[in-house]
Design an enzyme around this catalytic site. Sequence first.
Site, short mmCIF file in Angstrom:
data_model
loop_
_atom_site.label_atom_id
_atom_site.label_comp_id
_atom_site.label_asym_id
_atom_site.label_seq_id
_atom_site.Cartn_x
_atom_site.Cartn_y
_atom_site.Cartn_z
N TYR A 2 33.61 -24.32 2.30
CA TYR A 2 35.05 -24.48 2.16
C TYR A 2 35.42 -25.90 1.72
CZ TYR A 2 35.24 -19.99 4.47
OH TYR A 2 35.06 -18.67 4.78
N ILE A 196 35.80 -18.36 16.28
CA ILE A 196 35.68 -19.69 15.69
C ILE A 196 37.09 -20.24 15.43
CG2 ILE A 196 33.37 -19.58 14.69
CD1 ILE A 196 34.60 -18.50 12.13
N ARG A 204 44.47 -29.29 20.47
CA ARG A 204 44.03 -27.93 20.14
C ARG A 204 42.56 -27.74 20.46
NH1 ARG A 204 46.63 -24.34 17.03
NH2 ARG A 204 44.94 -23.04 17.81
N ASN A 208 41.30 -24.82 22.88
CA ASN A 208 40.28 -23.85 22.50
C ASN A 208 39.09 -23.86 23.46
OD1 ASN A 208 41.75 -23.06 20.24
ND2 ASN A 208 40.76 -24.54 18.90
#
Length: 355
Positions: A2, A196, A204, A208
């Site tokens: 990516y 994921i 964050r 998570n």
Amino acid sequence: AYGNEAEIGRAMKDSGVPREELFLATKATSVPLGMAEPTYLEAIFANQLQALQTDYLDVYMLHAAGVRGERLETVWRGMERLVELGRVRSLGVSNFGVEELEELWGFAKIKPVYMQNIFKVYKQGEQILSASGGGGVVQWARDHGVMMVGYSTINSWPHMLPPLQDPHVLSIAQARGRTSSQVLHRWALQHGIAVIPKASSLARIRENAQLLDFELSAAEMLALDGLATLSESTHDQLRPAWIADVFALHRAPGIVAHSSASAAVGQAHLGASVGVRFMQVLSDRQCIREPEEVKARQFSLGGGGHQLSACQEACAAQPDCGFFTFYQSTGYCHMFRTCAEQIDASDGAVVHARQ
């Protein structure tokens, strides 16, 4: 895969964490877009290793089944060679359906052990949650020993209502003292799907990380599963067919749920004897009574004429009782360990789940 491999490579180097303590995965992205020659694959892979500042990957995934037949086999042979050379420890795939997986499984010498597909409450697609449904990606992965990883768990595309703002999700999050994101990712984890989640801030990242210190109840899981029926059902067909009709759409002429059915999902009851809470999750349905293992130790109260409260208390008193079907017209009560499968029922049947 990516465009962030160079950044990840620098971050790994700057962290000082030994490479063997990290799990590194990326994708063969350009190959399925039209270039299937092994030499091209090797060039892509070499550039990725250089950017990541490492000499091996833990998992290398084929990004999509964009090529089929001989070209898919050619690409996979090139990926297998990377394993044989010690540059990749295991292989995986992404965005594959059952048909593509079966084709790959037929010729692969080194089988994929990792699969990364979309997995969200609104559109579970072929990703069937029930083992009895058959034919789905998730069940196929379980049957073949492939680890399923879900992405875009909180992504709203292509729906108008973001799952993070869904009132059912918000209600569960408020009751749990959690965020909507945590509820949705925990839902996936409890279905055996690795997640994921993306994070762009320290807050964050911490959010998570707090997915393993709480558990959603059976009733909450059933309500979240049922959201797919609200987004996928048509005017004449309940879909996906393998998910319980939590919102009683089968009683409506269209896809709009009855207000009473929607309210029933959020209606909680208290098992008076031991303070166990129950939530009504289905109406005009009953849990299937076979095989025998699905029944609680005490299956019924013996005959009819009982009150709902008596059924609640009897189930609450049994640690192995997770669900009960109560027939409002006759007062019969049947108690179950699990209620993965249901059928239509009369006599005012309602199913309650332990929270």
